[in-house]
Design a protein around this motif. Sequence first.
Motif, PDB file in Angstrom:
ATOM      1  N   SER A  21       0.843  -1.185   0.000  1.00 34.85           N
ATOM      2  CA  SER A  21       0.000   0.000   0.000  1.00 34.85           C
ATOM      3  C   SER A  21       0.884   1.242   0.000  1.00 34.85           C
ATOM      4  N   MET A  22       0.254   2.375  -0.150  1.00 35.05           N
ATOM      5  CA  MET A  22       0.993   3.635  -0.127  1.00 35.05           C
ATOM      6  C   MET A  22       1.670   3.790   1.228  1.00 35.05           C
ATOM      7  N   THR A  23       2.797   4.413   1.235  1.00 39.36           N
ATOM      8  CA  THR A  23       3.524   4.635   2.470  1.00 39.36           C
ATOM      9  C   THR A  23       2.753   5.625   3.339  1.00 39.36           C
ATOM     10  N   THR A  24       2.555   5.262   4.580  1.00 39.47           N
ATOM     11  CA  THR A  24       1.877   6.159   5.509  1.00 39.47           C
ATOM     12  C   THR A  24       2.873   6.639   6.553  1.00 39.47           C
ATOM     13  N   ILE A  25       2.638   7.820   7.028  1.00 38.88           N
ATOM     14  CA  ILE A  25       3.492   8.397   8.055  1.00 38.88           C
ATOM     15  C   ILE A  25       2.840   8.121   9.400  1.00 38.88           C
ATOM     16  N   SER A  26       3.585   7.528  10.308  1.00 35.45           N
ATOM     17  CA  SER A  26       3.023   7.185  11.612  1.00 35.45           C
ATOM     18  C   SER A  26       2.914   8.433  12.484  1.00 35.45           C
ATOM     19  N   GLY A  27       2.120   8.302  13.532  1.00 34.65           N
ATOM     20  CA  GLY A  27       1.971   9.401  14.479  1.00 34.65           C
ATOM     21  C   GLY A  27       3.292   9.761  15.129  1.00 34.65           C
ATOM     22  N   GLU A  28       4.124   8.733  15.367  1.00 35.00           N
ATOM     23  CA  GLU A  28       5.427   8.987  15.977  1.00 35.00           C
ATOM     24  C   GLU A  28       6.295   9.861  15.069  1.00 35.00           C
ATOM     25  N   ASP A  29       6.272   9.572  13.779  1.00 37.41           N
ATOM     26  CA  ASP A  29       7.057  10.379  12.837  1.00 37.41           C
ATOM     27  C   ASP A  29       6.567  11.823  12.812  1.00 37.41           C
ATOM     28  N   ILE A  30       5.259  11.988  12.842  1.00 36.37           N
ATOM     29  CA  ILE A  30       4.682  13.331  12.833  1.00 36.37           C
ATOM     30  C   ILE A  30       5.106  14.101  14.077  1.00 36.37           C
ATOM     31  N   VAL A  31       5.039  13.433  15.242  1.00 38.97           N
ATOM     32  CA  VAL A  31       5.408  14.082  16.503  1.00 38.97           C
ATOM     33  C   VAL A  31       6.883  14.464  16.503  1.00 38.97           C
ATOM     34  N   LEU A  32       7.750  13.550  16.092  1.00 35.28           N
ATOM     35  CA  LEU A  32       9.194  13.854  16.069  1.00 35.28           C
ATOM     36  C   LEU A  32       9.513  15.007  15.132  1.00 35.28           C
ATOM     37  N   ASN A  33       8.934  14.991  13.948  1.00 35.00           N
ATOM     38  CA  ASN A  33       9.187  16.076  12.998  1.00 35.00           C
ATOM     39  C   ASN A  33       8.654  17.405  13.516  1.00 35.00           C
ATOM     40  N   GLY A  36      10.674  18.589  16.521  1.00 37.92           N
ATOM     41  CA  GLY A  36      12.027  18.895  16.057  1.00 37.92           C
ATOM     42  C   GLY A  36      12.118  20.290  15.464  1.00 37.92           C
ATOM     43  N   SER A  37      11.055  20.700  14.772  1.00 37.92           N
ATOM     44  CA  SER A  37      11.064  22.032  14.167  1.00 37.92           C
ATOM     45  C   SER A  37      10.389  23.086  15.034  1.00 37.92           C
ATOM     46  N   ASN A  38       9.616  22.656  16.047  1.00 32.59           N
ATOM     47  CA  ASN A  38       8.920  23.588  16.954  1.00 32.59           C
ATOM     48  C   ASN A  38       9.119  23.133  18.405  1.00 32.59           C
ATOM     49  N   PRO A  39      10.313  23.289  18.957  1.00 36.46           N
ATOM     50  CA  PRO A  39      10.583  22.744  20.295  1.00 36.46           C
ATOM     51  C   PRO A  39       9.772  23.385  21.423  1.00 36.46           C
ATOM     52  N   LYS A  40       9.276  24.577  21.232  1.00 36.15           N
ATOM     53  CA  LYS A  40       8.489  25.247  22.276  1.00 36.15           C
ATOM     54  C   LYS A  40       6.989  25.001  22.125  1.00 36.15           C
ATOM     55  N   ALA A  41       6.592  24.199  21.158  1.00 34.63           N
ATOM     56  CA  ALA A  41       5.172  23.957  20.888  1.00 34.63           C
ATOM     57  C   ALA A  41       4.535  23.116  21.990  1.00 34.63           C
ATOM     58  N   THR A  42       3.244  23.254  22.117  1.00 36.53           N
ATOM     59  CA  THR A  42       2.477  22.464  23.083  1.00 36.53           C
ATOM     60  C   THR A  42       1.790  21.308  22.356  1.00 36.53           C
ATOM     61  N   SER A  76       6.993  21.301  33.732  1.00 37.97           N
ATOM     62  CA  SER A  76       5.841  21.054  32.863  1.00 37.97           C
ATOM     63  C   SER A  76       5.219  22.342  32.354  1.00 37.97           C
ATOM     64  N   LYS A  77       5.451  23.453  33.036  1.00 36.49           N
ATOM     65  CA  LYS A  77       4.874  24.727  32.586  1.00 36.49           C
ATOM     66  C   LYS A  77       5.802  25.490  31.652  1.00 36.49           C
ATOM     67  N   GLU A  78       7.089  25.349  31.837  1.00 36.07           N
ATOM     68  CA  GLU A  78       8.019  26.147  31.051  1.00 36.07           C
ATOM     69  C   GLU A  78       9.003  25.309  30.249  1.00 36.07           C
ATOM     70  N   GLY A  79       8.851  24.009  30.246  1.00 40.33           N
ATOM     71  CA  GLY A  79       9.818  23.144  29.581  1.00 40.33           C
ATOM     72  C   GLY A  79       9.693  23.125  28.073  1.00 40.33           C
ATOM     73  N   ASN A  80      10.667  22.521  27.439  1.00 42.49           N
ATOM     74  CA  ASN A  80      10.660  22.312  25.992  1.00 42.49           C
ATOM     75  C   ASN A  80      10.159  20.913  25.723  1.00 42.49           C
ATOM     76  N   GLY A  81       9.324  20.773  24.741  1.00 45.45           N
ATOM     77  CA  GLY A  81       8.834  19.445  24.353  1.00 45.45           C
ATOM     78  C   GLY A  81       7.692  18.990  25.229  1.00 45.45           C
ATOM     79  N   PRO A  82       7.134  17.818  24.887  1.00 43.89           N
ATOM     80  CA  PRO A  82       5.970  17.297  25.614  1.00 43.89           C
ATOM     81  C   PRO A  82       6.323  16.723  26.959  1.00 43.89           C
TER      82      PRO A  82
END
Length: 82
Positions: A21-33, A36-42, A76-82
Amino acid sequence: MIWRMKAMRVTLYRRKAGYQSMTTISGEDIVLNYFGSNPKATNADLCNDSGLTKHDAEVAIKSLKEKGLLKRIGSSKEGNGP
């Protein structure tokens, strides 16, 4: 009272041997990417921007933390990443 139902036809197809089947991107790949590009994101930012559900994001983050690929830095309030 008489009920009349129209016939319904369902056709099921099996995949052929060797079919890929077509290659699908897993949730883990989406989260890492994303983090990786938005380290301060929630997590809410991740869900809004990527289209992942809250549950899918939480499962992917938990899995990545268990594998040691994702780690929170700071509180947890001011950290980087989840």
